[in-house]
Enzyme design. Structure first.
Site, short mmCIF file in Angstrom:
data_model
loop_
_atom_site.label_atom_id
_atom_site.label_comp_id
_atom_site.label_asym_id
_atom_site.label_seq_id
_atom_site.Cartn_x
_atom_site.Cartn_y
_atom_site.Cartn_z
N ASN A 7 0.77 -1.08 -0.17
CA ASN A 7 -0.06 0.02 0.08
C ASN A 7 0.99 1.23 -0.01
OD1 ASN A 7 -1.71 2.17 0.53
ND2 ASN A 7 -2.76 0.97 2.34
N ARG A 91 -2.66 -2.25 -3.49
CA ARG A 91 -3.73 -1.35 -3.26
C ARG A 91 -3.71 -0.35 -4.06
NH1 ARG A 91 -5.02 3.08 0.96
NH2 ARG A 91 -7.35 3.31 0.30
N HIS A 180 -13.08 2.52 -0.38
CA HIS A 180 -13.07 1.28 0.62
C HIS A 180 -13.59 0.24 0.16
CE1 HIS A 180 -13.45 4.68 4.41
NE2 HIS A 180 -12.33 3.95 4.04
#
Ligand code: ADP
Length: 400
Positions: A7, A91, A180
């Site tokens: 990430n 991500r 999300h």
């Protein structure tokens, strides 16, 4: 089989090396202060071994080099060779309308991500840097992009169009995207597993309540609406973000206070939300502490926060034409019994009733509804890294 999950932010890279069979992280860590003096890598192995390294880490390529060196190190590592990494899962925050699911990263995908930078300037450039760094250090290992926006890409136009001239959608891609998504998908699927029901048979509302907060209406396995929009600013009240607001308010404040674009952006994203209303903190624990001491504004911030969750539960039950389960996750959703209780208060007419003793029990993963509640209410810890690892493996398996 091990998947390295990355990430990449502007000045940090968070990572986990996940063994897919056991679903466990063999090691996890973060490189912080990239590009600043005294960058720090902190690595924790699953057996508790911890190491902190400081160094000059000026860009993401060096950060990835440090991470690989630690994972391969004799004393603190978990790998003997880079070949034990099956794939890297990244991500990626914004996949716009191009990416409706996770994809193998190819030159065409990287180009498309670069094309998206304009609508995701805060995140996508750093995600791309992480991808390029892995191409340098792990050139033979497949890389997969897992997008925060992808799970919401099946929302119908009635949920994603704004009431502004259509040309803004066509020319500037202005529409609701939602974020999300990895977390909403993970907890909705896990809820179905816990309820021993088919994910595709359920109508679920997922409430991801952390520093950033969003909810999703997941009908028959598909996110049909979500509270965040073009950016993560829309929807629920958050730690420091305003959430829903009459757009005229910001125009009015800009003219009254003489704010420019950057100042207005900071006001809405950094000084609003729980922090803005309470004047105390963006942190829900502190809001609750202050509230108990009788701080009125902290109480008002708590009320606005939970009222909005409650209002969206009603809205999404209506959007789906029914409701089987409500799922709470994120730092607040997982830990604050008071927020869960207040968010569900008065929803008995929808079949939602919470059992106090279950709501306040110490279990991390639990059902908290009463025996006669027709809707299941669950607390499910989110695990976005595991979800990214699972998606990455799935994409790799499809290639074979
Ligand atoms: P992020 O969105 O940055 O990942 P988290 O999901 O960790 O953040 O959520 C952070 C929020 O969770 C903070 O508002 C924090 O106060 C809240 N939180 C954590 N533990 C508790 C608790 N025991 N009670 C209430 N709120 C909590």
């Amino acid at each position: 089989m091990n998947i390295l999950v990355l990430n990449c932010g502007s000045s940090s890279v968070k990572y986990q090396l996940i063994e897919i069979e056991s679903k466990q992280a063999l090691a996890r860590g973060v490189v912080d202060r990239i590009g600043m003096s005294g960058a720090v890598l902190k690595n924790t192995r699953s057996d508790g071994d911890e190491i902190v390294i400081t160094g000059d880490i000026l860009e993401h390529t060096t950060a990835i080099e440090y991470i690989l060196a630690v994972l391969l190190s004799k004393n603190h590592g978990v790998l003997k060779s880079k070949d034990e990494i099956r794939a890297v899962g990244h991500r990626v925050v914004h996949g716009d309308e191009t990416f409706t699911g996770s994809v193998l990263i190819t030159p065409a995908v990287v180009k498309s991500l670069r094309d998206n930078i304009e609508i995701a300037p805060l995140h996508n450039p750093h995600n791309i840097r992480g991808i390029v760094a892995c191409q340098t250090h792990l050139p033979t290992i497949p890389q997969v992009g897992v997008f925060d926006t992808a799970f919401h890409q099946q929302m119908p136009p009635r949920a994603y169009l704004y009431g502004i001239p259509y040309s803004f959608y066509k020319e500037h891609k202005i529409r609701r995207y939602g974020f999300h998504g990895t977390s909403h998908k993970f907890v909705a699927q896990r809820a179905a597993e816990l309820l021993r029901r088919n994910f595709e048979d359920l109508k679920v509302i997922t409430c991801h309540l952390g520093n950033g907060c969003s909810m999703a209406a997941v009908s028959h396995g598909v996110s049909i609406d979500t509270t965040m929009g073009f950016t993560p600013l829309e929807g629920l009240l958050m730690g420091t973000r305003s959430g829903d607001m009459d757009p005229s308010v910001i125009l009015y404040i800009m003219s009254k206070e003489g704010l420019n674009y950057a100042e207005a952006n900071t006001l809405l994203n950094k000084h609003s939300g729980l922090a803005g209303i309470s004047g105390v903190s963006s942190d829900m624990r502190e809001i609750q502490n202050e509230m108990e001491k009788g701080n009125k504004r902290a109480g008002q911030a708590f009320d606005v926060f939970t009222y909005r969750v409650r209002k969206y539960i009603g809205a999404y039950a209506a959007a789906m034409g029914g409701l089987d389960a409500v799922v709470f996750t994120g730092g607040i959703g997982e830990n604050s019994a008071a927020v869960r209780k207040a968010s569900c208060d008065g929803l008995e007419f929808l079949g939602i009733t919470i059992e106090e003793s279950k709501n306040t029990s110490k279990d991390k993963e639990k059902e908290i509804q009463t025996a006669d509640s027709s809707v299941n209410v669950l607390v499910v810890p989110t695990n976005e890294e595991l979800m990214i690892a699972i998606e990455t493996k799935m994409v790799c398996d499809q290639q074979n």
